[in-house]
Design a protein around this motif. Structure first.
Motif, PDB file in Angstrom:
ATOM      1  N   ARG A 193       7.793  -4.679   6.673  1.00  0.00           N
ATOM      2  CA  ARG A 193       7.397  -3.248   6.177  1.00  0.00           C
ATOM      3  C   ARG A 193       8.146  -2.847   5.101  1.00  0.00           C
ATOM      4  N   TRP A 228       2.411  -3.430  -6.893  1.00  0.00           N
ATOM      5  CA  TRP A 228       2.792  -4.898  -6.690  1.00  0.00           C
ATOM      6  C   TRP A 228       4.522  -4.867  -6.758  1.00  0.00           C
ATOM      7  N   ASP A 230      -0.294   2.450  -4.079  1.00  0.00           N
ATOM      8  CA  ASP A 230      -0.392   0.895  -4.149  1.00  0.00           C
ATOM      9  C   ASP A 230       0.205   0.355  -5.194  1.00  0.00           C
ATOM     10  N   GLY A 260       0.866  -1.006  -0.067  1.00  0.00           N
ATOM     11  CA  GLY A 260      -0.025   0.130   0.105  1.00  0.00           C
ATOM     12  C   GLY A 260       0.871   1.354  -0.034  1.00  0.00           C
ATOM     13  N   VAL A 275       2.436  -0.812   3.959  1.00  0.00           N
ATOM     14  CA  VAL A 275       2.050  -2.047   4.669  1.00  0.00           C
ATOM     15  C   VAL A 275       1.448  -2.934   3.605  1.00  0.00           C
ATOM     16  N   PRO A 276       1.990  -4.456   3.791  1.00  0.00           N
ATOM     17  CA  PRO A 276       1.804  -5.136   2.642  1.00  0.00           C
ATOM     18  C   PRO A 276      -0.181  -5.544   2.792  1.00  0.00           C
ATOM     19  N   GLN A 277      -0.714  -5.540   1.526  1.00  0.00           N
ATOM     20  CA  GLN A 277      -2.159  -5.825   1.681  1.00  0.00           C
ATOM     21  C   GLN A 277      -2.603  -7.230   1.303  1.00  0.00           C
ATOM     22  N   LYS A 278      -1.733  -7.789   0.530  1.00  0.00           N
ATOM     23  CA  LYS A 278      -1.811  -9.211   0.341  1.00  0.00           C
ATOM     24  C   LYS A 278      -0.677  -9.853  -0.509  1.00  0.00           C
ATOM     25  N   LEU A 282       4.543 -11.203   4.655  1.00  0.00           N
ATOM     26  CA  LEU A 282       3.248 -10.375   5.010  1.00  0.00           C
ATOM     27  C   LEU A 282       3.642  -9.496   6.597  1.00  0.00           C
TER      28      LEU A 282
END
Length: 231
Positions: free
Chosen positions: A207, A221, A219, A176, A180-183, A204
């Motif tokens: 940071r 990937w 956001d 994000g 912070v990782p979202q998935k 996951l």
């Protein structure tokens, strides 16, 4: 008994040439002593000297013939004046010329014109070159290697250590704008389920430095490689 005819000795060719040369020299010596050559030289030399000294006289130029005398001028007689009486002719009288009368009606063949001012044609619109496309905004990918993040190493499964399992896992994580990782999802497997699950759980919990487009965080990937190697 008859006497034998002995062969007479013959002179060789070289001996004959030598005798001829001796005879020629003897003749020349006798001629010098008798004065024949001296007389011949005395006769030849004066002839050459006389031939060089004799010069032909130059021809004298012939005088030009005298010019013939000019004929005497003849007196010119004045021509007698002849007076002719001519009768005075009366001067011709000028005949009256017809006057031109202006006709206000135009001729049918005359070109017609307009007194209105000529209107200049409107200039053709100048085609403007299309604006060059703006350069795409710079993209900065997320990162998980910053020192201030202090991300721990992934935990090596104890059973995988005993069984000697090792390999490389690539995890695709959506990070994000706040870092912070979202998935996360598996992009490349190591071939061992325990190692793959350990990698997914580790990324996951980390940071990240968020990705930026044109200096603005968004956001994005990001592929995270993790190597499991037994030491």
């Amino acid at each position: 008994m008859q006497p034998l005819d002995l062969p007479r000795p013959r002179l060789s060719r070289n001996a004959a040439i030598a005798l001829a040369v001796v005879a020629l020299h003897a003749g020349l010596i006798w001629a010098l002593q008798s004065g024949l050559l001296l007389r011949t030289a005395q006769l030849v030399v004066p002839v050459e000297v006389l031939a060089q000294l004799i010069e032909l006289p130059e021809p004298k130029p012939e005088p030009a013939p005298p010019a013939p005398p000019a004929p005497p001028a003849r007196p010119v007689k004045p021509a007698p004046s002849v007076q002719k009486k001519t009768a005075a002719k009366p001067a011709p009288q000028a005949q009256p010329q017809p006057l031109a009368i202006a006709d206000p009606t135009p001729s049918p063949n005359a070109p017609t014109g307009s007194l209105a001012p000529a209107i200049a044609p409107a200039p053709a619109p100048v085609a403007q070159a299309p604006a060059a496309p703006s350069a795409p905004p710079a993209i900065q990918l997320p990162s998980s290697n910053a020192d201030y993040l202090q991300n721990p190493k992934p935990a090596y499964p104890p059973l995988s250590k005993r069984l000697g399992e090792q390999g490389k896992v690539i995890v695709r994580v959506l990070i994000g704008a706040d870092g912070v990782p979202q998935k996360a999802e598996l992009r490349q497997s190591s071939g061992f389920e325990r190692l793959d699950q350990a990698a997914l759980a580790a990324v996951l919990k980390w940071r990240y430095v968020p990705g930026k487009r044109g200096g603005v965080a968004e956001d994005m990937w990001f592929n995270v490689p993790i190597n499991f190697v037994l030491e």
